[in-house]
Design a protein around this motif. Structure first.
Motif, PDB file in Angstrom:
ATOM      1  N   MET A 201       1.025  -0.866  -0.259  1.00  0.00           N
ATOM      2  CA  MET A 201       0.358  -0.356   0.025  1.00  0.00           C
ATOM      3  C   MET A 201       1.319   1.384  -0.421  1.00  0.00           C
ATOM      4  O   MET A 201       1.917   1.642   0.968  1.00  0.00           O
ATOM      5  N   ILE A 202       0.960   2.219  -0.905  1.00  0.00           N
ATOM      6  CA  ILE A 202       1.268   3.589  -0.827  1.00  0.00           C
ATOM      7  C   ILE A 202       0.459   4.357  -0.360  1.00  0.00           C
ATOM      8  O   ILE A 202      -0.522   4.292  -0.376  1.00  0.00           O
ATOM      9  N   ARG A 203       0.765   5.756   0.339  1.00  0.00           N
ATOM     10  CA  ARG A 203       0.457   7.355   0.224  1.00  0.00           C
ATOM     11  C   ARG A 203      -1.055   6.946   0.075  1.00  0.00           C
ATOM     12  O   ARG A 203      -2.189   7.429   0.326  1.00  0.00           O
TER      13      ARG A 203
ATOM     14  N   LEU B 202      -3.721   4.864   1.105  1.00  0.00           N
ATOM     15  CA  LEU B 202      -3.996   4.852   2.210  1.00  0.00           C
ATOM     16  C   LEU B 202      -5.320   6.048   1.887  1.00  0.00           C
ATOM     17  O   LEU B 202      -5.796   5.673   2.224  1.00  0.00           O
TER      18      LEU B 202
ATOM     19  N   LYS C  54      -8.384   4.755   0.672  1.00  0.00           N
ATOM     20  CA  LYS C  54      -9.035   4.805   1.862  1.00  0.00           C
ATOM     21  C   LYS C  54      -9.967   4.991   2.585  1.00  0.00           C
ATOM     22  O   LYS C  54     -11.173   4.975   3.088  1.00  0.00           O
ATOM     23  N   LEU C  55      -9.008   5.680   2.830  1.00  0.00           N
ATOM     24  CA  LEU C  55      -9.671   7.188   4.308  1.00  0.00           C
ATOM     25  C   LEU C  55     -11.292   7.416   3.778  1.00  0.00           C
ATOM     26  O   LEU C  55     -11.356   8.539   4.069  1.00  0.00           O
TER      27      LEU C  55
ATOM     28  N   ASP D 132     -13.779   5.337   3.802  1.00  0.00           N
ATOM     29  CA  ASP D 132     -14.082   5.467   4.837  1.00  0.00           C
ATOM     30  C   ASP D 132     -15.079   6.638   5.533  1.00  0.00           C
ATOM     31  O   ASP D 132     -16.030   6.558   6.648  1.00  0.00           O
TER      32      ASP D 132
ATOM     33  N   VAL E 240      -3.975  12.813   6.843  1.00  0.00           N
ATOM     34  CA  VAL E 240      -2.355  12.036   6.509  1.00  0.00           C
ATOM     35  C   VAL E 240      -0.765  12.885   7.423  1.00  0.00           C
ATOM     36  O   VAL E 240      -0.571  12.389   6.663  1.00  0.00           O
TER      37      VAL E 240
ATOM     38  N   PHE F   8      -0.607  13.476  10.251  1.00  0.00           N
ATOM     39  CA  PHE F   8      -0.487  12.635  10.993  1.00  0.00           C
ATOM     40  C   PHE F   8       1.595  11.948  10.970  1.00  0.00           C
ATOM     41  O   PHE F   8       1.897  11.599  12.427  1.00  0.00           O
ATOM     42  N   PHE F   9       2.054  11.815  10.165  1.00  0.00           N
ATOM     43  CA  PHE F   9       3.142  11.593   9.151  1.00  0.00           C
ATOM     44  C   PHE F   9       4.076  12.950  10.072  1.00  0.00           C
ATOM     45  O   PHE F   9       5.152  12.162  10.104  1.00  0.00           O
TER      46      PHE F   9
ATOM     47  N   PHE G 218       0.787  -1.148  17.312  1.00  0.00           N
ATOM     48  CA  PHE G 218       0.826  -0.377  16.032  1.00  0.00           C
ATOM     49  C   PHE G 218       2.251  -1.020  16.357  1.00  0.00           C
ATOM     50  O   PHE G 218       3.298  -1.713  15.839  1.00  0.00           O
TER      51      PHE G 218
ATOM     52  N   MET H 256       0.906  -6.255  16.983  1.00  0.00           N
ATOM     53  CA  MET H 256       1.273  -6.220  15.501  1.00  0.00           C
ATOM     54  C   MET H 256       2.070  -7.494  14.660  1.00  0.00           C
ATOM     55  O   MET H 256       1.905  -8.268  13.958  1.00  0.00           O
TER      56      MET H 256
ATOM     57  N   LEU I   3       0.340 -10.859  12.384  1.00  0.00           N
ATOM     58  CA  LEU I   3       1.510 -11.074  11.437  1.00  0.00           C
ATOM     59  C   LEU I   3       2.072 -12.598  12.051  1.00  0.00           C
ATOM     60  O   LEU I   3       2.367 -12.818  10.636  1.00  0.00           O
TER      61      LEU I   3
END
Lengths: 100, 93
Positions: free
Chosen positions: B1-3, B6, B9-10, B13, B26, B29-30, B48, B86, B90
């Motif tokens: 998944m790349i930025r 993401l 998807k947001l 939602d 986003v 956040f980063f 996480f 996390m 996995l």
């Protein structure tokens, strides 16, 4: 202003979103959770996550190897497993290295 | 998944948000995480993982091509430790 001196948490991230964008605290927190949930989902599905300008979360598959209980010295097999690593982007590495 | 995925998807939602708002969320956040790391601080996202930095001492390295000795100055490097949930997620079963 962060609430816990050294450590940034979900709540701090939500607070910044609330302050800068004006979403309610609840909405802001839900957005933070949502970002994390989507990243978790991708990784659980075996997909790496790459955020340009920030870094990549990369999955690695480790083979079985022999480990040792450090307390007793008894050898135990370490089962094969998948681990996640973070590789910071060059931009982020540079910022961290020179503290800006 | 790349930025960009993401962001998509947001956006799905949160249909009430404008594309620009999703992008700002986003970015914040980063950027907040990056900023704290640049200050040498720590970020803990339960479940996480946790981001922090480590100090690396100055050392004498070698140019692998020429074998020439080069001084590598002391520096701070990023470190990430995945959270227990996390790690377990996995490795199902």
């Amino acid at each position: 202003m962060s609430r816990s001196a050294g450590t940034l948490t979900r709540a701090d991230l939500a607070e910044t979103i609330n302050r800068k964008l004006g979403f309610s605290r609840a909405e802001s927190l839900a957005l933070v959770e949502s970002i994390l949930a989507h990243m978790c989902d991708s990784l659980k599905d075996g997909e790496n996550v790459k955020i340009s300008g920030f870094g990549s979360f990369v999955l690695r598959d480790k083979k079985e190897r022999v480990g040792r209980n450090p307390k007793t010295g008894v050898e135990v097999p370490i089962t094969p497993r998948r681990v996640m690593t973070f590789r910071a982007s060059q931009t982020l590495r540079d910022r961290i290295a020179d503290g800006s | 998944m790349i930025r960009s995925e993401l962001l998509q998807k947001l956006a799905q939602d949160n249909p009430e948000l404008r594309a620009q708002e999703v992008e700002q969320v986003v970015d914040i956040f980063f950027e907040e995480i990056a900023q704290r790391l640049a200050e040498g601080g720590r970020i803990e996202l339960r479940g996480f993982g946790a981001f922090s930095t480590r100090e690396r001492e100055a050392r004498t390295g070698r140019n692998p091509r020429t074998g020439e000795a080069v001084d590598v100055p002391a520096k701070r490097v990023p470190y990430f430790k995945p959270g227990k949930e996390m790690r377990n997620a996995l490795n199902p079963d």
